[in-house]
Design a protein around this motif. Sequence first.
Motif, PDB file in Angstrom:
ATOM      1  N   TYR A   1       0.814  -1.205   0.000  1.00  0.00           N
ATOM      2  CA  TYR A   1       0.000   0.000   0.000  1.00  0.00           C
ATOM      3  C   TYR A   1       0.861   1.274   0.000  1.00  0.00           C
ATOM      4  CZ  TYR A   1      -3.989  -2.929   1.395  1.00  0.00           C
ATOM      5  OH  TYR A   1      -4.978  -3.872   1.457  1.00  0.00           O
ATOM      6  N   ALA A   2       0.445   2.232  -0.814  1.00  0.00           N
ATOM      7  CA  ALA A   2       1.068   3.552  -0.761  1.00  0.00           C
ATOM      8  C   ALA A   2       0.834   4.189   0.609  1.00  0.00           C
ATOM      9  CB  ALA A   2       0.512   4.444  -1.864  1.00  0.00           C
TER      10      ALA A   2
ATOM     11  N   GLU B   1       2.688   6.750   3.964  1.00  0.00           N
ATOM     12  CA  GLU B   1       2.056   8.008   4.364  1.00  0.00           C
ATOM     13  C   GLU B   1       1.774   8.066   5.866  1.00  0.00           C
ATOM     14  OE1 GLU B   1      -1.419   8.543   1.997  1.00  0.00           O
ATOM     15  OE2 GLU B   1      -0.352   8.255   0.095  1.00  0.00           O
TER      16      GLU B   1
ATOM     17  N   SER C   1      -7.719   3.292  -1.967  1.00  0.00           N
ATOM     18  CA  SER C   1      -7.458   4.397  -2.898  1.00  0.00           C
ATOM     19  C   SER C   1      -6.867   3.858  -4.197  1.00  0.00           C
ATOM     20  CB  SER C   1      -6.467   5.378  -2.272  1.00  0.00           C
ATOM     21  OG  SER C   1      -5.172   4.773  -2.173  1.00  0.00           O
ATOM     22  N   PRO C   2      -6.962   4.621  -5.300  1.00  0.00           N
ATOM     23  CA  PRO C   2      -6.332   4.195  -6.557  1.00  0.00           C
ATOM     24  C   PRO C   2      -4.837   3.912  -6.403  1.00  0.00           C
ATOM     25  CG  PRO C   2      -7.823   6.022  -6.961  1.00  0.00           C
ATOM     26  CD  PRO C   2      -7.738   5.864  -5.473  1.00  0.00           C
ATOM     27  N   GLU C   3      -4.166   4.684  -5.543  1.00  0.00           N
ATOM     28  CA  GLU C   3      -2.735   4.478  -5.324  1.00  0.00           C
ATOM     29  C   GLU C   3      -2.465   3.142  -4.628  1.00  0.00           C
ATOM     30  OE1 GLU C   3      -3.702   8.621  -5.965  1.00  0.00           O
ATOM     31  OE2 GLU C   3      -4.434   7.214  -4.435  1.00  0.00           O
ATOM     32  N   ASP C   4      -3.297   2.820  -3.663  1.00  0.00           N
ATOM     33  CA  ASP C   4      -3.140   1.545  -2.966  1.00  0.00           C
ATOM     34  C   ASP C   4      -3.443   0.373  -3.898  1.00  0.00           C
ATOM     35  OD1 ASP C   4      -2.328   2.671  -0.609  1.00  0.00           O
ATOM     36  OD2 ASP C   4      -4.252   2.443   0.418  1.00  0.00           O
TER      37      ASP C   4
ATOM     38  N   ALA D   1      -3.121   0.311  -7.142  1.00  0.00           N
ATOM     39  CA  ALA D   1      -1.997   0.184  -8.083  1.00  0.00           C
ATOM     40  C   ALA D   1      -0.808  -0.493  -7.408  1.00  0.00           C
ATOM     41  CB  ALA D   1      -1.600   1.556  -8.606  1.00  0.00           C
ATOM     42  N   GLY D   2      -0.555  -0.163  -6.138  1.00  0.00           N
ATOM     43  CA  GLY D   2       0.551  -0.774  -5.423  1.00  0.00           C
ATOM     44  C   GLY D   2       0.356  -2.262  -5.216  1.00  0.00           C
TER      45      GLY D   2
ATOM     46  N   GLN E   1       0.757  -4.075  -8.626  1.00  0.00           N
ATOM     47  CA  GLN E   1       2.166  -4.151  -9.002  1.00  0.00           C
ATOM     48  C   GLN E   1       2.905  -5.182  -8.134  1.00  0.00           C
ATOM     49  OE1 GLN E   1       4.237  -0.418  -8.733  1.00  0.00           O
ATOM     50  NE2 GLN E   1       6.118  -1.207  -9.639  1.00  0.00           N
TER      51      GLN E   1
END
Length: 213
Positions: A90-91, A95, A180-183, A185-186, A189
């Motif tokens: 997770y991004a 954070e 979230s979209p960032e999480d 994507a992480g 990947q």
Amino acid sequence: MYTPNYFKDEDLASLHRQIDNARLATLVTFDETGLQASHIPVLLNAAEGPNGTVSGHLARANPQWKALASGAEAMLIFQGPDAYISPSFYAAKAEHGKVVPTWNYVAIHAYGRPEVFSDPERLLRIVSGLTDKHEAVRSEPWAVSDAPADYIQKMLSGIVGFAIPIERLEGKRKLNQNRSPEDIAGVSQGLAGSQDPNDQEIARLMSQGESSV
């Protein structure tokens, strides 16, 4: 099956596709003897009934067919790919660190009241259909008709067939839609870099945007 709205898959074509692609189903019944489960291949007839009909067979020596014959509701579980999700994907970890592990997976529950039968012709259609489906990938597929007819008839006498018109379907695609979209994507990947086929399949579903289904 506990399914928050963001994990629900209510698209009938999607559910049918996943059922058809499943290698084994778990057939669950309950009667006076308690819970019973068998792991069996099944056939889906998507055009039969509003939600399709699932057919298969059990060994006559398997007492579960008697639970099916009682007319009580049965459940079929179709398990798709699954993957452990590490918080490190997770991004959000970088954070604020407020993340915990979870598990992503695809699963379907189908419910209905079975019909049980021993008609040899109908049993032969099911056995032949299952064989043809799973032999199709072979360069020289084996067919039921390759075996002596009297032998096949003897084998058919040792099984009991069933058909379950699907009365309700529950589909769950838990693919981090609540992150979230960032999480997302992480996670996609991170799983894509794994050598595990299940991890890679979950990553493929997420990267293709199927997490929004």
